[in-house]
Design an enzyme around this catalytic site. Structure first.
Site, PDB file in Angstrom:
ATOM      1  CE  LYS A  93      -2.770   8.193  -0.222  1.00 55.05           C
ATOM      2  NZ  LYS A  93      -1.331   8.022   0.109  1.00 55.05           N
ATOM      3  CE  LYS A 149      -6.598   8.090   0.498  1.00 56.84           C
ATOM      4  NZ  LYS A 149      -6.554   6.747   1.136  1.00 56.84           N
ATOM      5  NE  ARG A 179       0.054  -2.463   4.543  1.00 55.95           N
ATOM      6  CZ  ARG A 179       0.916  -1.447   4.725  1.00 55.95           C
ATOM      7  NH1 ARG A 179       2.111  -1.679   5.217  1.00 55.95           N
ATOM      8  NH2 ARG A 179       0.544  -0.223   4.419  1.00 55.95           N
ATOM      9  NE  ARG A 236      -3.174  -1.276   8.771  1.00 53.97           N
ATOM     10  CZ  ARG A 236      -2.613  -0.604   7.757  1.00 53.97           C
ATOM     11  NH1 ARG A 236      -1.426  -0.050   7.918  1.00 53.97           N
ATOM     12  NH2 ARG A 236      -3.234  -0.481   6.609  1.00 53.97           N
ATOM     13  NE  ARG A 296      -5.611  10.210  11.180  1.00 56.42           N
ATOM     14  CZ  ARG A 296      -4.687  11.018  11.701  1.00 56.42           C
ATOM     15  NH1 ARG A 296      -3.695  11.442  10.934  1.00 56.42           N
ATOM     16  NH2 ARG A 296      -4.745  11.390  12.956  1.00 56.42           N
ATOM     17  CG  ASP A 354      -2.890  -0.176   3.333  1.00 56.71           C
ATOM     18  OD1 ASP A 354      -2.280  -1.086   3.912  1.00 56.71           O
ATOM     19  OD2 ASP A 354      -2.480   0.992   3.274  1.00 56.71           O
ATOM     20  CD  GLU A 374      -2.535   4.370   0.790  1.00 53.11           C
ATOM     21  OE1 GLU A 374      -1.350   4.044   1.057  1.00 53.11           O
ATOM     22  OE2 GLU A 374      -3.101   5.347   1.305  1.00 53.11           O
ATOM     23  CG  ASN A 410       1.446   1.051   1.233  1.00 49.69           C
ATOM     24  OD1 ASN A 410       1.512   2.258   1.363  1.00 49.69           O
ATOM     25  ND2 ASN A 410       0.352   0.344   1.533  1.00 49.69           N
TER      26      ASN A 410
END
Length: 312
Positions: free
Chosen positions: A125, A160, A210, A224, A232, A272, A280, A282
């Site tokens: 993040k 978060k 993603r 998603r 979420r 994301d 994000e 990852n």
């Protein structure tokens, strides 16, 4: 000639063989004739500058309940390996950071994927903030007054943990929600780490995409979609996977970050995207390749291994 490949991962007995990206990477490596070894993060050690792990030979097969076979565990020097896949899941805590320090001692003589120094320097993040104009309005702070002011400004926000993962601890707080004070108190009692607050993006109802990048290039994507009543989109909390390509904006985002991913040795990355925004990057233990393969008929694990073999 096969590469001696050690996989540092969470307990293999508990993985979902139809969804786990590490399992797909192991299957592909085995099919290419690479020799596999398995160990868990707590089995990694350093003594007098020598980095080693108590590991076992590993074989895998796509058979539920019998998906792996291990041999005898014994200490092996990581410099005797050609490749180490650092694939344990977050949390990105001091144990995780310590593992990157130890693995950095053997990289690049032993190719660690992803580069442990850059994994340590690129929390998912926080890393996004290095690229201007790609994120929604975002605040990172421990200051509760700042979070309240941020909600006053944007009315509808997501809060978060900065170092959370998998959708854990993600809360949507709209204007007038009376849970903000209690939530901040709860977070404060659990951890002294900063929180991240972002403007809520209504486009999340259309999905949180993603996108997988290999050596800085996008190679596949999946959308998603959150379940009804859920903010979420993570699949383990009910998100529905959908086949997806890349929009012009998503291609642009990949072009913005791709060269930096390649420069840092971040070979296997998942980003994301919600609407026009990157949320994000990852780099620790990206997932999603099996779901993408099922929709696209691709072999993303093969592309990851192509990149690894090119560097070896």
């Amino acid at each position: 000639m096969g590469l001696k490949t050690a996989i540092q991962m969470d307990p293999i007995a508990g993985i979902d063989i139809n969804g786990d990206s590490t399992f797909a990477l192991a299957l592909e490596a085995q099919a290419r004739g690479h020799q596999l070894f398995y160990y868990e993060p707590h089995q990694l050690s350093m003594r007098d500058g020598r980095v080693y792990a108590r590991m076992s030979p590993l074989s895998v097969k796509r058979e539920k309940g019998a998906h792996f076979t291990l041999g005898e565990f014994s200490p092996r020097d990581l410099t005797d390996m050609d490749v180490v896949l650092m694939r344990q899941d977050p949390p990105f805590d001091m144990n995780y950071i310590s593992a990157t320090h130890l693995l950095e001692r053997v990289h690049p003589k032993t190719l660690v994927v992803n580069n442990p120094r850059e994994v340590r320097n690129a929390p998912e993040k926080l890393f996004v903030t290095e690229f201007p104009g790609v994120m929604p309005p975002t605040l990172i702070t421990l200051d509760q007054a700042e979070i309240r002011a941020f909600r006053d400004e944007f009315k509808d926000i997501i809060v978060k943990p900065l170092y959370g993962n998998g959708g854990a601890g993600v809360f949507r707080l709209s204007e007038g929600d009376e849970n903000l004070a209690s939530l901040l108190e709860l977070f404060g009692n659990l951890s002294n780490e900063p929180l991240i607050a972002q403007q809520y993006l209504p486009d999340v109802r259309k999905g949180d995409k993603r996108i997988i990048l290999v050596d800085g290039k996008p190679v596949g994507a999946i959308n998603r979609v959150p379940a009804k009543g859920e903010s979420r989109s993570n699949m383990h909390v009910g998100g529905r996977p959908e086949k997806a390509g890349l929009t012009k904006r998503e291609q642009e985002l990949c072009e913005i970050i791709g060269p930096e991913l390649k420069r840092r040795g971040l070979i296997f990355v998942g980003i994301d995207v919600i609407g026009d925004y990157l949320t994000e990057i990852n780099v620790t233990s990206p997932t999603g390749i099996q779901e993408i393969d099922r929709f696209d008929g691709s072999n993303l694990a093969g592309l990851v291994w192509d990149a690894i073999e090119e560097k070896r």
